[in-house]
Design a protein around this motif. Structure first.
Motif, PDB file in Angstrom:
ATOM      1  N   GLU A   1       0.808  -1.213   0.000  1.00  0.00           N
ATOM      2  CA  GLU A   1       0.000   0.000   0.000  1.00  0.00           C
ATOM      3  C   GLU A   1       0.845   1.269   0.000  1.00  0.00           C
ATOM      4  O   GLU A   1       0.507   2.249  -0.664  1.00  0.00           O
ATOM      5  CB  GLU A   1      -0.948   0.000   1.203  1.00  0.00           C
ATOM      6  N   GLU A   2       1.968   1.241   0.728  1.00  0.00           N
ATOM      7  CA  GLU A   2       2.834   2.419   0.782  1.00  0.00           C
ATOM      8  C   GLU A   2       3.414   2.730  -0.599  1.00  0.00           C
ATOM      9  O   GLU A   2       3.543   3.881  -0.989  1.00  0.00           O
ATOM     10  CB  GLU A   2       3.999   2.223   1.762  1.00  0.00           C
ATOM     11  N   THR A   3       3.754   1.682  -1.331  1.00  0.00           N
ATOM     12  CA  THR A   3       4.315   1.855  -2.673  1.00  0.00           C
ATOM     13  C   THR A   3       3.259   2.403  -3.620  1.00  0.00           C
ATOM     14  O   THR A   3       3.537   3.283  -4.430  1.00  0.00           O
ATOM     15  CB  THR A   3       4.882   0.529  -3.202  1.00  0.00           C
ATOM     16  N   ILE A   4       2.046   1.895  -3.503  1.00  0.00           N
ATOM     17  CA  ILE A   4       0.945   2.390  -4.335  1.00  0.00           C
ATOM     18  C   ILE A   4       0.726   3.875  -4.066  1.00  0.00           C
ATOM     19  O   ILE A   4       0.614   4.675  -5.005  1.00  0.00           O
ATOM     20  CB  ILE A   4      -0.347   1.589  -4.087  1.00  0.00           C
TER      21      ILE A   4
END
Length: 76
Positions: free
Chosen positions: A11-14
């Protein structure tokens, strides 16, 4: 030729890709594909800039400052 595949992305990468896409006024897929193409052995702009800074400091005789920049680069 474009092929569709599914991958799991944290999620952090998204969120980071979405932020960059918005800042660059680009599409999510464009940024994601750029990141996928970035190989680990190819210098990133950050590394290239740090390397140039180290070279410039050495040429100016500022060896201790160059060493500090090199240490930062190794941590990266």
């Amino acid at each position: 030729m474009k092929k569709k595949k599914s991958i799991w992305i944290e999620e952090e990468t998204i969120a980071d890709i979405e932020k960059e896409a918005k800042e660059r006024e680009s599409k999510f897929a464009t940024i994601a594909n750029e990141r996928l193409k970035q190989r680990a052995d190819i210098p990133t702009p950050y590394i290239l800039a740090k390397t140039q800074t180290i070279i410039n400091l050495c040429r100016a005789g500022k060896i201790e400052e160059a060493q500090e920049e090199e240490n930062k680069l190794w941590k990266f």
